[in-house]
Enzyme design. Structure first.
Site: not given
Ligand code: LLP
Length: 436
Positions: A361-362
């Site tokens: 999640c980046e």
């Protein structure tokens, strides 16, 4: 497609690593999977032996094990008679567990803890690469307590700028590593070592940086080191009988990279030291080098399964894989470039430009910045090349992704070297304690 090892080839509609079909590895071990070609590692270790150890007297290559550390690699290093560079008691503990000879371990690090120094000395590690004044006091205290003698090389900053990315340069003046040569700082450190009763001064060490392609940087560093040896003798009356020239040898990740030959670097190093010592009529010192990436970098291939493929018109196509920055932090951290191939479409036309991303999640979670592949679909197997150094050792459980397994291949066979983490492993260190 740039496979930088002859131990892997695209043939028979697949990718073969040490004659093992990558698609069979996927079936057997799942993805993401770190595959390490033992054939390649052995070839590189043999190279260290043939072009350095067997070519010169009184030399020792050390494998910088921060690049890839596990029981199996220390066993291989031991088999080839090379030493190792360890940077923590953790690395030392794995090496010792693998049965590695403690006297061939060189303990590095800019902030060795008292507990680590104690652990190392108690386990008969007797070569330290000393980084700072505080460490000299700690070693003296522990060595006298345990009644041991420690052999010291002193890390000196040559003030040379080299290395693939700012984060992996270590020999420039503004570095946290080693003693500065300014204002005679390293001379005072050596004096302190000479004055201590349980540390014996042996010589000097440098490591200018990593992923270095510049021969001149090695040449200038060695000239400076010969001058340091002169200065040490002139000021303190002791001879540097050991010179550790560090590692950092760049490897090819893509076609753009042009690595130096290991033999070219080592022969320059040896010639400069020999000339410098001859001039003073001194015997040749023991010479060490400590490559990490050179030994294991091109041995590694990471296999991923493709999931989502997202095309943003006129912008970019994202091809997502089942790992990401948790198993490969190098793209995000150093803006590193890589090559790879969709294994099951190895012979199809590469007509789609994609950015390979992970499932973390980046937005920084990029595996390969841009690469041409045949039209990707969910279920394809993507192989990222040259992932053998600083991938497994820099992996994390970010987003609570279990770490991939590590498999070795050799002569048509494979073996599991590190098993894949399970969900249970993710809570292995959690404890359920009440406040007290
Ligand atoms: N010796 C010392 C004292 C070092 O600090 C290092 C690497 C080496 C030898 C081995 O360098 P090599 O031959 O592997 O380049 N994580 C970064 C690399 C950091 C290197 C740290 N020190 C990367 O993934 O590029």
């Amino acid at each position: 497609m740039t496979l930088q090892t002859p131990f892997a080839q695209i043939r028979d509609r697949s990718l073969f690593i040490d004659d093992v079909d990558a698609m069979d590895l996927v079936k057997k071990y799942g993805t993401p999977l770190y595959v390490m070609s033992e054939g390649h590692i052995r070839h590189q270790m043999q190279q260290l032996k043939d072009s350095f150890m067997d070519k010169y007297d009184n030399v020792l290559p050390l494998f910088a094990s921060k690049s890839f550390s596990c029981l199996e690699i220390y066993k291989l290093a031991q088999e080839y008679g090379i030493g190792i560079d360890c940077v923590s008691a953790g690395e030392i503990s794995i090496a010792l567990k693998a049965g590695f000879d403690s006297h061939k371990i060189y303990f590095h690090g800019n902030n060795k803890l008292y507990s680590e120094i104690e652990y190392a000395i108690a386990h008969d590690v007797d070569h330290f690469v000393i980084d700072n004044f505080h460490e000299i006091e700690l070693i003296e205290e522990v060595a006298s307590k345990l009644d041991k003698i420690i052999y010291a090389t002193v890390r000196v900053v040559p003030e040379i700028k080299a290395g693939g990315h700012g984060y992996i340069q270590t020999g420039h003046k503004d570095t946290k590593f080693g003693f500065s040569a300014r204002n005679g700082i390293y001379i005072s450190a050596i004096q302190k070592i000479i004055d201590s009763s349980h540390i014996e001064f042996e010589g000097i060490h440098c490591h200018i940086g990593s992923q270095v392609f510049d021969l001149y940087a090695y040449i200038s560093t060695m000239h400076r080191f010969v001058n340091f040896a002169y200065e040490i003798y002139d000021k303190l009356g002791v001879m540097a009988t050991k010179i550790n020239a560090g590692g950092g040898y760049g490897i090819a990740y893509t076609k753009k990279d042009e690595p130096l030959e290991f033999e070219t670097i080592t022969s320059e190093i040896m010639n400069i030291i020999k000339d410098g010592y001859d001039k003073r009529g001194w015997p040749m010192p023991m010479v060490l080098v400590e490559p990490g990436r050179y030994v294991v970098g091109n041995a590694g291939i990471t296999l991923y399964t493709v999931g989502t493929v997202k095309e943003i018109p006129e912008v970019r196509t994202y091809m997502s894989v089942d790992g990401g920055m948790s198993d490969n932090i190098r793209t995000a951290l150093y803006d590193a470039d890589y090559d790879g191939v969709i294994v099951n479409k190895a012979y199809e036309r590469k007509d789609t430009k994609v950015t390979v991303v992970g499932k973390i999640c980046e937005s920084a979670d990029v595996v390969v910045k841009e690469i041409m592949v045949p039209k990707p679909e969910p279920g394809d197997i993507f192989a990222q090349f040259s992932t053998g150094a600083y991938h497994y050792t820099m992996s994390s459980n970010y987003n609570q992704l279990p770490k991939p397994a590590v498999v070795f291949t050799y002569k048509g066979k494979s073996k599991l070297v590190i098993r894949r983490q399970t969900f249970d492993d993710l809570t292995y260190f959690d404890v359920n304690e009440d406040y007290k």
